[in-house]
Design a protein around this motif. Sequence first.
Motif, mmCIF file in Angstrom:
data_model
loop_
_atom_site.group_PDB
_atom_site.id
_atom_site.type_symbol
_atom_site.label_atom_id
_atom_site.label_comp_id
_atom_site.label_asym_id
_atom_site.label_seq_id
_atom_site.Cartn_x
_atom_site.Cartn_y
_atom_site.Cartn_z
ATOM 1 N N PRO A 36 6.601 -2.133 -12.051
ATOM 2 C CA PRO A 36 7.620 -2.860 -12.828
ATOM 3 C C PRO A 36 8.961 -2.152 -12.944
ATOM 4 C CG PRO A 36 6.134 -1.750 -14.321
ATOM 5 C CD PRO A 36 5.613 -1.470 -12.926
ATOM 6 N N TYR A 37 9.279 -1.250 -12.022
ATOM 7 C CA TYR A 37 10.530 -0.503 -12.094
ATOM 8 C C TYR A 37 11.296 -0.613 -10.785
ATOM 9 C CZ TYR A 37 7.880 1.565 -15.925
ATOM 10 O OH TYR A 37 7.121 1.741 -17.046
ATOM 11 N N ALA A 38 12.636 -0.590 -10.899
ATOM 12 C CA ALA A 38 13.466 -0.666 -9.701
ATOM 13 C C ALA A 38 13.528 0.653 -8.950
ATOM 14 C CB ALA A 38 14.880 -1.097 -10.077
ATOM 15 N N TRP A 75 7.699 -0.926 -3.854
ATOM 16 C CA TRP A 75 7.227 -0.794 -5.236
ATOM 17 C C TRP A 75 7.015 -2.178 -5.846
ATOM 18 C CZ3 TRP A 75 9.365 3.376 -9.082
ATOM 19 C CH2 TRP A 75 8.971 4.636 -8.652
ATOM 20 N N GLN A 76 7.949 -3.072 -5.604
ATOM 21 C CA GLN A 76 7.836 -4.421 -6.155
ATOM 22 C C GLN A 76 6.592 -5.126 -5.625
ATOM 23 O OE1 GLN A 76 10.454 -7.788 -4.851
ATOM 24 N NE2 GLN A 76 11.251 -7.662 -6.940
ATOM 25 N N ASP A 91 0.822 -1.211 0.000
ATOM 26 C CA ASP A 91 0.000 0.000 0.000
ATOM 27 C C ASP A 91 0.859 1.265 0.000
ATOM 28 O OD1 ASP A 91 -2.317 -1.501 -0.011
ATOM 29 O OD2 ASP A 91 -2.552 -1.452 2.166
ATOM 30 N N SER A 92 1.906 1.257 0.813
ATOM 31 C CA SER A 92 2.799 2.421 0.833
ATOM 32 C C SER A 92 3.561 2.530 -0.485
ATOM 33 C CB SER A 92 3.774 2.331 2.010
ATOM 34 O OG SER A 92 4.630 1.214 1.877
ATOM 35 N N GLY A 93 3.930 1.386 -1.064
ATOM 36 C CA GLY A 93 4.612 1.395 -2.348
ATOM 37 C C GLY A 93 3.727 1.936 -3.454
ATOM 38 N N ALA A 94 2.469 1.503 -3.470
ATOM 39 C CA ALA A 94 1.520 1.975 -4.485
ATOM 40 C C ALA A 94 1.294 3.472 -4.361
ATOM 41 C CB ALA A 94 0.198 1.217 -4.347
ATOM 42 N N TYR A 95 1.204 3.959 -3.127
ATOM 43 C CA TYR A 95 0.970 5.389 -2.923
ATOM 44 C C TYR A 95 2.188 6.199 -3.373
ATOM 45 C CZ TYR A 95 -1.024 9.622 -0.990
ATOM 46 O OH TYR A 95 -1.568 10.883 -0.868
#
Length: 324
Positions: free
Chosen positions: A115-117, A109-110, A75-79
Amino acid sequence: MKIAISVGDPNGVGLEILLKNHKKVCKLCNPVYCVDKDLLKSAAKKLSLKIPKSLVCKSPLIKLPKIIPGEINKDSGAYAYASFLQGLNLTLKRKTKALVTLPIHKKAWQLAGIPYAGHTEALRDILKESLKKNGQLKKQEESQAIMMLGSPKLYVALFSDHIALKEISARIKVESLKNFLFAFAPHILKTPCGVLGLNPHAGDFGVLGDEENAIREAITFVNTSLGKEVYIGPLVPDTAFVGKHLHYYVAMYHDQGLIPLKTLYFKESINITLNLPIIRTSVDHGTAFDIAYQNKAKSKSYLNAIKEAVLRAKLQNEKAKIYC
């Protein structure tokens, strides 16, 4: 001047840095924060801070994550990714003059299916598509987004950035090195720029590896084409930063260049993505989950990133006036 600011991972130090430096940033530019005010209120409560009254926020239009200091989650990655896209979109549409990014967590993020590092890889791909739609694909194919980190005393550009160490050797090809060196040359304000070898002792005349042959050939070709000695090398990596008094370096891989840079100038250095149709700068540190929401985050890198973005935007405006 309006500058878009993406907030990074909500579970890290990004929101603390944003809240504590709003007044200082407002003296440099008009910040547009890509974040929901409710998320800022939640962060401020955890930090025992007051919300500044003059905040201008653009919601990323995604579900608000629950702030869990130091936790890696999707959730934090998506935000964080949505905030980045919001800032990028504002800057591409010229509603803001530049984009400044606070730190994301690559694993988050993963987990979110991104799809990015990291930011640089996302910028390369997304802006390539943008240029393709505008009929400018050829220009993007001939150039590349370059990650450069540093401070006024030392800048390091990375030939390869966020890739596995085992993949680097295969990337050391004369043509790709030539393209990189040509693309980076206009950004070198003080020559010569030192180019590091890949292997210990820069290969030691082939005893420890021969990738330096490609590096040497690329340097010679580019210098000859430019008509001056812009680059020197390949330099022995473990002594390249000792006594050379160079301001610019090209490192073959991430840690090779950033270990010395961060050892010397970690608190003040920033990340600048070069060779893009937009201006993008960033802090030169991660999410610092170990000190998240403990009121321990340092701000110098963030403020320097803002200053650099404003400076580059002003220079861009001056150039535009000249060509008009």
